[in-house]
Write a protein that holds these residues in place. Structure first.
Motif, short mmCIF file in Angstrom:
data_model
loop_
_atom_site.label_atom_id
_atom_site.label_comp_id
_atom_site.label_asym_id
_atom_site.label_seq_id
_atom_site.Cartn_x
_atom_site.Cartn_y
_atom_site.Cartn_z
N THR A 67 -6.16 2.24 -7.65
CA THR A 67 -6.57 3.44 -6.92
C THR A 67 -7.76 3.11 -6.03
O THR A 67 -8.82 2.70 -6.52
CB THR A 67 -6.95 4.57 -7.90
N GLU A 103 0.84 -1.19 0.00
CA GLU A 103 0.00 0.00 0.00
C GLU A 103 0.88 1.25 0.00
O GLU A 103 1.96 1.26 0.60
CB GLU A 103 -0.90 0.04 1.24
N THR A 114 -6.14 9.18 -1.57
CA THR A 114 -4.96 9.08 -0.71
C THR A 114 -4.34 7.69 -0.68
O THR A 114 -3.33 7.49 -0.01
CB THR A 114 -5.31 9.48 0.73
N THR A 115 -4.90 6.73 -1.39
CA THR A 115 -4.45 5.34 -1.23
C THR A 115 -4.33 4.62 -2.58
O THR A 115 -5.24 4.66 -3.40
CB THR A 115 -5.41 4.55 -0.33
N ARG A 116 -3.19 3.94 -2.76
CA ARG A 116 -2.98 3.03 -3.89
C ARG A 116 -2.54 1.69 -3.31
O ARG A 116 -1.76 1.64 -2.34
CB ARG A 116 -1.90 3.55 -4.84
N VAL A 117 -3.00 0.58 -3.92
CA VAL A 117 -2.64 -0.75 -3.42
C VAL A 117 -2.31 -1.66 -4.60
O VAL A 117 -2.70 -1.40 -5.74
CB VAL A 117 -3.77 -1.39 -2.59
N THR A 121 4.20 5.33 3.29
CA THR A 121 3.59 6.65 3.27
C THR A 121 4.48 7.61 2.52
O THR A 121 5.71 7.52 2.56
CB THR A 121 3.38 7.18 4.70
N GLU A 150 -1.43 12.32 1.42
CA GLU A 150 -2.29 13.38 0.94
C GLU A 150 -1.82 13.86 -0.43
O GLU A 150 -0.62 13.97 -0.69
CB GLU A 150 -2.28 14.55 1.92
N ASN A 173 -8.67 5.48 -3.34
CA ASN A 173 -9.25 6.81 -3.21
C ASN A 173 -8.14 7.82 -3.46
O ASN A 173 -7.04 7.45 -3.91
CB ASN A 173 -9.90 7.01 -1.83
N HIS A 217 3.11 -1.16 4.17
CA HIS A 217 2.28 0.05 4.06
C HIS A 217 3.21 1.25 4.09
O HIS A 217 3.70 1.64 5.15
CB HIS A 217 1.27 0.11 5.20
N THR A 233 0.16 5.37 0.75
CA THR A 233 -0.84 6.36 1.15
C THR A 233 -0.18 7.72 1.36
O THR A 233 1.01 7.81 1.65
CB THR A 233 -1.55 5.95 2.45
#
Length: 381
Positions: free
Chosen positions: A328, A297, A332-335, A380, A301, A330, A378, A299
């Protein structure tokens, strides 16, 4: 002076307060063992930003004879500064393993490093605990390090003199370390036992391996304090290695330092072997052809547009910057979920290297997944 002192105090508080979590550090613990009736000090180095880089895992380097603190400090310093090449910024956890220095314990470093002799009748109270020492390292110390620190599962053992004999024997007969560096080992002890064990080692496994053995001027002079078997054991091993055709994923090398003595050789030998080891681990080979499911993941902004992941295998587009597109979720998040060979190394981009994406909770030299036990990451922005 009265006006300067408060300013100095403010500067010191500001510096140490802001930097305390960012600095590399060394912990010293008194380790109790089921194998020995005494506590053994263990030194544990964690690299700069270790606490911040929560998604990075680290190879572990075990340094023996750390009761002489210089051995430990030299290795961790060289690995993180002295031998690093451009772009090679991989970091390590370094563990210093001490041996007792007080003879009244009825135990010394010789006990740790030497097994019970098999071929020569020798009488001394100061050998014979090597098997217990191996068990302590494998079942107690390594278990502690792997459960208390973020480790990759890959290990290097480094030793000098009898410590070098021990790490070679630990690799050859017990597979205790993945890799080893042995500086001026005694290969003639017990009728060339350590030399023979190394020459009988099975190098055919698909597992990558790095073994580097060096020797100083031991046994080159008639008045030398070292026995003739020390030099003969070295020549025996060196000739064997030069005559072998090892698998592509196995590196076995030797180096002579005839201009250096037994003790003075440590620094130049460390410089050579650690530099080559850092290069070797910078682009590690896969441990096997097996693939493992991984979940990644990213994440943060303000993520805009498509995000790609690319890395060191075909499932990661073989470092093509317009690699495998992440899903995608949302703004703020890609996985992404993949099946990868390990160790998997990768970077995030937006389609080209000019738009490579940095992360805040992972070491730039350790954006990788090394073990199936830690295959969910995960990151950031």
């Amino acid at each position: 002076m009265k006006n300067i002192m408060p300013l100095i105090a403010v500067i010191l508080v500001t510096f140490f307060g802001a930097s305390a979590q960012e600095l590399a550090k060394v912990e010293v613990i008194d380790f109790e063992s089921k194998q020995f009736p005494f506590k053994r000090p263990i030194l544990i180095y964690t690299p700069q930003y270790y606490e911040e880089n929560t998604e990075s895992d680290y190879d572990v380097v075990y340094v023996f004879d750390a009761q002489d603190r210089a051995h430990f400090d030299e290795v961790q310093s060289l690995l993180h500064y002295g031998v690093q090449q451009p772009r090679n910024d991989r970091n390590y956890i370094v563990v210093g393993v001490t041996s007792p220095t007080l003879w009244d314990l009825n135990h010394c470093r010789n006990n740790d490093f030497l097994p019970v002799p098999e071929y020569q009748k020798m009488s001394s109270p100061y050998y014979g605990s090597a098997d217990k020492f191996k068990k302590f390292i494998k079942e107690e110390l390594m278990t502690y390090i792997n459960t208390h620190y973020r480790t990759s599962g890959h290990t290097l053992g480094i030793g000098h003199s009898l410590g070098a004999s021990f790490v070679l024997d630990a690799v050859a007969t017990d597979n205790l370390f993945d890799d080893c560096i042995a500086i001026s080992p005694n290969l003639g002890w017990d009728n060339y036992r350590f030399a023979n064990d190394l020459m009988n080692m099975d190098f055919s496994s698909e597992k990558p391996r790095f073994i580097y053995i060096t020797m100083a001027n031991e046994g080159l002079k008639e008045e030398d304090e070292f026995p003739e078997s020390w030099r003969l054991g070295w020549e025996k091993v060196k000739n064997f290695i030069s005559s072998q055709k090892f698998p592509e994923n196995v590196i076995v090398k030797t180096a002579d330092f005839p201009e250096y003595s037994h003790n003075s050789v440590v620094l130049p030998a460390h410089l050579l072997t650690l530099r080559e080891y850092a290069d070797y681990r910078y682009t590690p080979q896969f441990d096997s052809n097996k693939t493992y499911p991984v979940h990644i993941e990213l994440t943060g902004e303000g993520i805009e547009g498509d995000i790609y992941i690319t890395g060191n295998q075909s499932a990661l587009a073989d470092w093509n910057p317009e690699g495998v597109k992440m899903t995608t979720i949302n703004d703020t998040t890609r996985v992404i979920d993949l099946n990868l060979r390990l160790p998997a190394e990768f970077k995030f981009t937006q389609g080209d290297w000019d738009s490579a994406i940095g992360i805040s909770n992972g070491d730039c030299g350790n954006i990788r997944i090394s073990s199936p036990e830690r295959s969910s990451k995960h990151y950031t922005l």
